[in-house]
Design a protein around this motif. Structure first.
Motif, PDB file in Angstrom:
ATOM      1  N   ARG A   1       0.793  -1.247   0.109  1.00  0.00           N
ATOM      2  CA  ARG A   1      -0.154   0.097   0.026  1.00  0.00           C
ATOM      3  C   ARG A   1       0.927   1.359   0.005  1.00  0.00           C
ATOM      4  O   ARG A   1       0.173   2.247  -0.149  1.00  0.00           O
ATOM      5  CB  ARG A   1      -0.899   0.025   1.151  1.00  0.00           C
ATOM      6  CG  ARG A   1      -1.946  -1.020   1.115  1.00  0.00           C
ATOM      7  CD  ARG A   1      -2.559  -1.311   2.510  1.00  0.00           C
ATOM      8  NE  ARG A   1      -2.576  -0.260   3.501  1.00  0.00           N
ATOM      9  CZ  ARG A   1      -4.102   0.340   3.794  1.00  0.00           C
ATOM     10  NH1 ARG A   1      -4.950  -0.699   3.280  1.00  0.00           N
ATOM     11  NH2 ARG A   1      -4.144   1.187   4.434  1.00  0.00           N
ATOM     12  N   LEU A   2       2.153   1.216   0.239  1.00  0.00           N
ATOM     13  CA  LEU A   2       2.926   2.363   0.431  1.00  0.00           C
ATOM     14  C   LEU A   2       3.300   3.198  -1.027  1.00  0.00           C
ATOM     15  O   LEU A   2       3.447   4.061  -1.275  1.00  0.00           O
ATOM     16  CB  LEU A   2       4.366   2.033   1.236  1.00  0.00           C
ATOM     17  CG  LEU A   2       4.123   1.553   2.618  1.00  0.00           C
ATOM     18  CD1 LEU A   2       5.493   1.394   3.194  1.00  0.00           C
ATOM     19  CD2 LEU A   2       3.398   2.418   3.426  1.00  0.00           C
ATOM     20  N   LEU A   3       3.218   2.190  -2.127  1.00  0.00           N
ATOM     21  CA  LEU A   3       3.743   2.545  -3.195  1.00  0.00           C
ATOM     22  C   LEU A   3       2.784   3.218  -3.949  1.00  0.00           C
ATOM     23  O   LEU A   3       1.602   2.647  -4.030  1.00  0.00           O
ATOM     24  CB  LEU A   3       4.439   1.342  -4.167  1.00  0.00           C
ATOM     25  CG  LEU A   3       5.878   0.782  -3.479  1.00  0.00           C
ATOM     26  CD1 LEU A   3       6.305  -0.420  -4.180  1.00  0.00           C
ATOM     27  CD2 LEU A   3       6.948   1.946  -3.700  1.00  0.00           C
ATOM     28  N   PRO A   4       3.017   3.823  -4.998  1.00  0.00           N
ATOM     29  CA  PRO A   4       1.984   4.268  -5.977  1.00  0.00           C
ATOM     30  C   PRO A   4       1.277   3.059  -6.626  1.00  0.00           C
ATOM     31  O   PRO A   4       2.023   2.349  -6.901  1.00  0.00           O
ATOM     32  CB  PRO A   4       2.522   5.115  -7.024  1.00  0.00           C
ATOM     33  CG  PRO A   4       3.994   5.569  -6.264  1.00  0.00           C
ATOM     34  CD  PRO A   4       4.237   4.608  -5.317  1.00  0.00           C
ATOM     35  N   LYS A   5       0.222   3.290  -6.976  1.00  0.00           N
ATOM     36  CA  LYS A   5      -0.612   1.973  -7.436  1.00  0.00           C
ATOM     37  C   LYS A   5       0.049   1.373  -8.621  1.00  0.00           C
ATOM     38  O   LYS A   5      -0.252   0.105  -8.749  1.00  0.00           O
ATOM     39  CB  LYS A   5      -2.128   2.332  -7.763  1.00  0.00           C
ATOM     40  CG  LYS A   5      -3.047   2.493  -6.772  1.00  0.00           C
ATOM     41  CD  LYS A   5      -4.578   2.789  -7.230  1.00  0.00           C
ATOM     42  CE  LYS A   5      -5.499   3.160  -5.747  1.00  0.00           C
ATOM     43  NZ  LYS A   5      -6.684   3.496  -6.258  1.00  0.00           N
TER      44      LYS A   5
END
Length: 288
Positions: free
Chosen positions: A277-281
């Motif tokens: 969830r931390l990274l861009p989609k």
């Protein structure tokens, strides 16, 4: 009660227990604006996750410890957004505190949240013999030598050390979050430092990637600030591909660093799931 519910209840209780009836209205409103509604509450969630893995025996104390960590984080955001630093108009999709109120109120609101974090640890302590460790961990995570204050101060230097900058501005409070979760259970907390520090570095790497690749709508805050302000950045140092590889490696190292505990398997699974969830989609598949 869910983890999110426990965190929000403890934060509300923090404001209720210290009372704000005699507080200047703008200060009280500025403090609440900085804390509610919250973001992902990643740091207090880490506190509660470590406590659960250690076999928590005092849930109320764990909740207040997590709330103290989140109050410190919110205070750092208020100060980070100030005109003398990022001059950011948005935070969590809303006007930042200094834009909603004024700069003087924002400075004081951030200061008051720092003090409130220590107040709730003292007021909410159900195990006085554990209080010394809790206060020490919180202070070290925030203070000048190597805490988030030092991390912010690296932005004032002509030649910042990128590694120290990230370890202090981000990693220090993550380390505090993991250690305070163990200490609230009476567990040996120093063993949990590495997990927090490594997760903090992973979070900072993801934040740098988001700043370079994401949007205001997705992040709820201005993007492109690292480049605009010439700040230390993993993307600037290693390029996007290198930053993504570093993120992957840090998540693996964090999982490997978890000390032996009753809930080690559940905590490993949680870190793998949450790291996505931390990274861009567009990069979620990488961390899946």
């Amino acid at each position: 009660m869910s983890v999110s519910g426990r965190i929000e209840k403890a934060l509300e209780a923090a404001f209720t227990r210290v009372g704000t009836s005699d507080s200047p209205p703008r200060l009280a409103a500025g403090m609440r604006h900085a804390v509610f509604p919250g973001g992902a509450r990643i740091r207090p969630r880490l506190t509660l996750a470590v406590a659960a893995a250690c076999g928590e025996d005092e849930p109320a104390l764990v909740d207040f410890a997590g709330a103290a960590i989140e109050l410190m984080h919110c205070a750092s955001l208020v100060h980070d957004d100030l005109p003398c630093f990022d001059d950011a108009d948005l935070r969590r999709g809303r006007p930042s505190v200094h834009k909603c109120f004024d700069e003087r109120t924002a400075v004081l609101a951030g200061d008051a949240l720092i003090v409130l974090a220590f107040q709730i640890l003292a007021l909410g302590s159900t195990q006085p013999q554990r209080l010394g460790a809790l206060v020490t961990i919180l202070a070290r995570a925030v203070g000048g030598p190597a805490g988030i204050v030092a991390g912010q101060a690296w932005e004032c230097e002509d030649a910042p050390d990128v590694g120290l900058y990230h370890r202090q501005k981000t990693g220090a409070l993550f380390a505090g979050a993991s250690m305070i979760g163990a200490a609230a259970c009476g567990a040996q907390h120093d063993a949990w430092r590495q997990l927090g520090e490594t997760l903090g570095e992973a979070y900072q790497a993801a934040d740098d990637i988001g700043d370079a690749e994401s949007s205001v709508e997705a992040l709820g805050k201005p993007v492109g600030r690292d480049l605009a302000f010439g700040r230390p950045s993993i993307v600037a140092q290693f390029g996007l591909a290198g930053a993504l590889q570093r993120f992957d490696r840090l998540v693996e190292e964090a999982i490997a660093s978890i000390p032996s505990c009753p809930g080690v398997n559940d905590l490993q699974t949680l870190i793998i799931t949450e790291s996505r969830r931390l990274l861009p989609k567009q990069h979620w598949q990488r961390a899946a």
